[in-house]
Design a protein around this motif. Structure first.
Motif, PDB file in Angstrom:
ATOM      1  N   PHE A   1       0.798  -1.220   0.000  1.00 28.75           N
ATOM      2  CA  PHE A   1       0.000   0.000   0.000  1.00 28.75           C
ATOM      3  C   PHE A   1       0.836   1.277   0.000  1.00 28.75           C
ATOM      4  O   PHE A   1       0.430   2.284  -0.566  1.00 28.75           O
ATOM      5  CB  PHE A   1      -0.946   0.032   1.211  1.00 28.75           C
ATOM      6  CG  PHE A   1      -2.092  -0.927   1.089  1.00 28.75           C
ATOM      7  CD1 PHE A   1      -3.094  -0.717   0.153  1.00 28.75           C
ATOM      8  CD2 PHE A   1      -2.168  -2.038   1.905  1.00 28.75           C
ATOM      9  CE1 PHE A   1      -4.155  -1.600   0.029  1.00 28.75           C
ATOM     10  CE2 PHE A   1      -3.231  -2.928   1.794  1.00 28.75           C
ATOM     11  CZ  PHE A   1      -4.219  -2.709   0.859  1.00 28.75           C
ATOM     12  N   GLU A   2       1.977   1.260   0.641  1.00 33.75           N
ATOM     13  CA  GLU A   2       2.777   2.476   0.783  1.00 33.75           C
ATOM     14  C   GLU A   2       3.809   2.653  -0.325  1.00 33.75           C
ATOM     15  O   GLU A   2       4.324   3.743  -0.498  1.00 33.75           O
ATOM     16  CB  GLU A   2       3.506   2.471   2.135  1.00 33.75           C
ATOM     17  CG  GLU A   2       2.609   2.678   3.320  1.00 33.75           C
ATOM     18  CD  GLU A   2       2.078   4.096   3.416  1.00 33.75           C
ATOM     19  OE1 GLU A   2       2.665   5.027   2.842  1.00 33.75           O
ATOM     20  OE2 GLU A   2       1.034   4.274   4.066  1.00 33.75           O
ATOM     21  N   LYS A   3       4.107   1.591  -1.013  1.00 36.90           N
ATOM     22  CA  LYS A   3       5.194   1.610  -2.003  1.00 36.90           C
ATOM     23  C   LYS A   3       6.457   2.083  -1.272  1.00 36.90           C
ATOM     24  O   LYS A   3       6.968   1.377  -0.448  1.00 36.90           O
ATOM     25  CB  LYS A   3       4.852   2.465  -3.213  1.00 36.90           C
ATOM     26  CG  LYS A   3       3.527   2.123  -3.861  1.00 36.90           C
ATOM     27  CD  LYS A   3       3.454   0.705  -4.376  1.00 36.90           C
ATOM     28  CE  LYS A   3       2.112   0.440  -5.028  1.00 36.90           C
ATOM     29  NZ  LYS A   3       1.498  -0.788  -4.591  1.00 36.90           N
ATOM     30  N   LYS A   4       6.916   3.289  -1.532  1.00 36.36           N
ATOM     31  CA  LYS A   4       8.130   3.768  -0.864  1.00 36.36           C
ATOM     32  C   LYS A   4       7.868   4.998  -0.007  1.00 36.36           C
ATOM     33  O   LYS A   4       8.780   5.697   0.391  1.00 36.36           O
ATOM     34  CB  LYS A   4       9.204   4.058  -1.905  1.00 36.36           C
ATOM     35  CG  LYS A   4       9.633   2.813  -2.641  1.00 36.36           C
ATOM     36  CD  LYS A   4      10.771   3.074  -3.585  1.00 36.36           C
ATOM     37  CE  LYS A   4      11.013   1.838  -4.400  1.00 36.36           C
ATOM     38  NZ  LYS A   4      12.217   1.171  -4.190  1.00 36.36           N
ATOM     39  N   ASN A   5       6.608   5.270   0.310  1.00 40.48           N
ATOM     40  CA  ASN A   5       6.269   6.467   1.079  1.00 40.48           C
ATOM     41  C   ASN A   5       6.591   6.341   2.562  1.00 40.48           C
ATOM     42  O   ASN A   5       6.888   7.324   3.223  1.00 40.48           O
ATOM     43  CB  ASN A   5       4.775   6.790   0.933  1.00 40.48           C
ATOM     44  CG  ASN A   5       4.406   7.097  -0.493  1.00 40.48           C
ATOM     45  OD1 ASN A   5       5.147   7.763  -1.197  1.00 40.48           O
ATOM     46  ND2 ASN A   5       3.273   6.603  -0.930  1.00 40.48           N
TER      47      ASN A   5
END
Length: 103
Positions: free
Chosen positions: A88-92
């Motif tokens: 869900f966050e990828k790389k955030n």
């Protein structure tokens, strides 16, 4: 209530420990999950055929019959959450900033 995602043909999700529903869920419990999607009002003025002159509602709902598998081992809980965060966050954001005390 929870976030869910599909991984390896399994629906995975989590609940906060303090959520009262965790007290009634046990491995093997059968449950129904309801997923509601987009919905909207349909005006009678949109019909080509003016004989149909009633408003309605357009919606999409899925009912899934499932069997619960409760994960209680700390390392497995962490692995599940890491998998969801990556998805869900990828790389955030990453679990590196999460305090061990919260696990």
């Amino acid at each position: 209530m929870t976030s869910c995602s599909f991984f390896d043909n399994k629906l995975l999700g989590h609940l906060a420990r303090r959520n009262s529903i965790t007290n009634i869920l046990a491995t093997g419990t059968r449950a129904h999950l309801v997923f509601n999607s987009h919905n909207s009002y349909i005006s009678p003025s949109w019909y080509k055929n003016k004989d149909y002159n009633v408003p309605t509602w357009n919606y999409c709902t899925i009912l899934a019959k499932v069997r619960i598998h409760k994960i209680t081992e700390k390392e497995n809980i962490k692995a599940l959450l890491e998998e969801q965060v990556v998805y869900f966050e990828k790389k955030n954001w990453s679990m590196d900033s999460l305090l061990d005390a919260l696990m």
